[in-house]
Design a protein around this motif. Structure first.
Motif, short mmCIF file in Angstrom:
data_model
loop_
_atom_site.label_atom_id
_atom_site.label_comp_id
_atom_site.label_asym_id
_atom_site.label_seq_id
_atom_site.Cartn_x
_atom_site.Cartn_y
_atom_site.Cartn_z
N THR A 289 0.84 -1.20 0.00
CA THR A 289 0.00 0.00 0.00
C THR A 289 0.87 1.25 0.00
OG1 THR A 289 -1.75 -1.14 1.20
CG2 THR A 289 -1.79 1.26 1.24
N PRO A 290 0.62 2.20 -0.90
CA PRO A 290 1.42 3.43 -0.90
C PRO A 290 1.31 4.17 0.43
CG PRO A 290 0.16 3.24 -2.93
CD PRO A 290 -0.34 2.15 -2.02
N PHE A 291 2.38 4.84 0.80
CA PHE A 291 2.37 5.64 2.02
C PHE A 291 1.37 6.78 1.89
CE2 PHE A 291 6.55 3.65 2.50
CZ PHE A 291 6.49 3.25 3.83
N THR A 292 0.85 7.21 3.02
CA THR A 292 -0.12 8.30 3.02
C THR A 292 0.60 9.64 3.19
OG1 THR A 292 -0.45 8.15 5.41
CG2 THR A 292 -1.88 6.80 4.01
N GLN A 293 -0.10 10.69 2.81
CA GLN A 293 0.46 12.03 2.93
C GLN A 293 0.75 12.39 4.38
OE1 GLN A 293 -3.48 14.78 2.93
NE2 GLN A 293 -2.85 14.10 0.89
N SER B 27 -5.42 9.73 -0.49
CA SER B 27 -4.58 9.85 0.70
C SER B 27 -3.11 9.58 0.39
CB SER B 27 -5.06 8.89 1.79
OG SER B 27 -4.97 7.55 1.35
N SER B 28 -2.82 8.89 -0.71
CA SER B 28 -1.43 8.62 -1.08
C SER B 28 -0.90 9.65 -2.08
CB SER B 28 -1.29 7.21 -1.65
OG SER B 28 -2.10 7.06 -2.80
N ASP B 29 -1.64 10.72 -2.30
CA ASP B 29 -1.18 11.85 -3.11
C ASP B 29 -0.95 13.04 -2.19
OD1 ASP B 29 -1.51 10.26 -5.32
OD2 ASP B 29 -3.39 11.19 -5.96
N ARG C 32 2.66 11.57 -6.32
CA ARG C 32 2.05 10.27 -6.00
C ARG C 32 3.08 9.43 -5.26
NH1 ARG C 32 -2.44 7.90 -9.59
NH2 ARG C 32 -3.38 9.52 -8.27
N LEU C 33 2.72 8.95 -4.07
CA LEU C 33 3.68 8.27 -3.21
C LEU C 33 3.77 6.77 -3.52
CD1 LEU C 33 2.89 10.04 0.19
CD2 LEU C 33 4.51 10.70 -1.60
N SER D 284 4.77 2.64 -2.32
CA SER D 284 4.69 1.70 -1.21
C SER D 284 6.10 1.35 -0.75
CB SER D 284 3.97 0.42 -1.64
OG SER D 284 4.75 -0.26 -2.63
#
Length: 401
Positions: free
Chosen positions: A124-128, A271-273, A294-295, A297
């Motif tokens: 899962t990509p990291f959140t802001q 949330s990952s942007d 865009r982040l 994972s």
């Protein structure tokens, strides 16, 4: 009488010495053991991170193992006695004899970190929120975004694929990405970079007729209430936190209309942007731009770093002419620089061996501080990814000494 007193004093001194000896030894041994175990666990995690970067380089499955429990039992023993002093007259001179021992029995439980929950967190990509948390620890925004962001989209610019990728294989996109994060870094160096939630105001209109007095009081606790006598309605207003935006100005200076316009420009945020808005009239405003990062994972970060061990090496990118000076001209070619050698690198903080070659983070030379900070960042990102290691009910390896 003197003989009895002499024996009593001797026993008293012996007892005090024994107590003081055990009292001094036990905390000292405990402190050393705690620090030794802590160092061992930290080194194990660091080496696992390094070996998983190498695994990612060779497209091997990444895997982590954690220490779920350490139970160490210490046994302190002390003894004392007396014997005639050598060369002395029998019974005239007494030589005290003291002894002691410490035994340690540690039991260490090692648990594989796996399962659906961990895999989801790994992919899962990291959140802001996590990026801004690290920003507030004074990590360089250039380092953070080079490691954590996979691409940037400029919202005022038409582009065929819509994004500039953070990958040396995509030359044009990579160079633009690097220039943008360098620009943000220069603003941060001047303490003019903000990363705050965009304050927004939600508004609702409801008819006033059905609202009872007790209902009106309840509304006032949650909302700012304004009565419109013309059409007999209540206008409810509530301030909410919108998406986090990186800016070169304090977002609180924006009017409500400007905030709404910026939110519409960013669009339906994920949330990952994380959006950014650099405006003219503020520090760094010579290059005004608005966009979204865009982040990645954690799994993607390992893959990105692993590619630097192969053909996708980062390279030097000059800052944009509109970018202010960067502190100490810090602009390393690589997000994290590694050493690959046939023998264990002597000056490295640690190294791992994989297929007869040694791999380590380069902690020497002009970018030693950057590389150490980058590895510390990777360590923290890993800690943000793993869940609490289960202590019971899972297969584990228990080592008893």
């Amino acid at each position: 009488m003197k003989s009895i007193l002499h024996k009593w004093l001797l026993r008293l001194v012996q007892g005090m010495l024994i107590l003081s000896m055990t009292g001094c030894i036990s905390p000292l041994a405990l402190n050393r053991a705690v620090l030794a175990y802590d160092d061992a666990i930290t080194d194990a995690i660091s080496q696992q991170l390094m070996i998983n970067i190498v695994r990612a380089r060779y497209r091997q499955p990444v895997h982590f193992t954690g220490v779920s429990n350490i139970a160490a039992t210490f046994n302190f023993q002390a003894n004392a006695g007396a014997m005639p002093a050598l060369g002395g007259l029998a019974g005239a001179s007494i030589l005290p004899v003291f002894g002691g021992s410490i035994t340690e029995n540690p039991t260490i439980s090692i648990v594989p970190i796996e399962g659906e929950d961990f895999t989801k967190r790994l992919l899962t990509p990291f959140t802001q929120n996590k990026l801004t948390l690290l920003l507030r620890q004074r990590f360089d925004v250039d380092m953070l975004l080079r490691m954590m962001a996979q691409e940037v989209r400029l919202l005022h610019e038409a582009r065929e694929n819509g994004a500039y990728r953070n990958s040396p294989a995509a030359k044009n996109g990579y160079e633009m990405f690097r220039r943008i994060v360098l620009h943000l870094s220069a603003i941060q160096d001047h303490n003019q970079l903000f990363a705050e939630p965009l304050p927004l105001v939600n508004t609702w209109t409801i008819p006033a007729g059905p609202v009872k007095p007790e209902g009106f009081l309840a509304l006032q606790k949650e909302f700012t209430v304004h009565h419109n006598a013309q059409d007999n309605t209540y206008v409810l207003r509530k301030q909410v936190a919108g998406p986090i935006v990186i800016t070169n100005y304090d977002p609180d200076i924006l009017s409500e209309e400007e905030r709404e316009k910026l939110q519409q420009l960013v669009g339906d945020w994920n949330s990952s942007d994380i959006a950014f808005d650099i405006r003219a009239g503020h520090y760094g405003g010579e290059w005004p731009m608005t966009g979204v990062f865009r982040l990645r994972s954690f799994h993607s970060i390992l893959g990105f770093l692993g590619k630097a061990l192969g053909d996708e090496l980062g390279y030097y990118v000059e800052k944009d002419p509109r970018t202010p000076p960067i502190l100490n001209d810090e602009n390393p070619n690589l997000t994290m620089e590694f050493i690959v050698a046939d023998t264990s690198p002597a000056d490295a903080d640690f190294s791992i061996r994989w297929n007869s070659r040694y791999y380590a983070v380069n902690t020497t030379g002009p970018h030693a501080r950057w590389n150490r900070d980058a590895f510390q960042l990777l360590f923290l990102l890993f800690q943000m990814t793993v869940t609490d290691i289960p202590r019971v009910g899972v297969p584990s390896i228990t080592i008893a000494k």
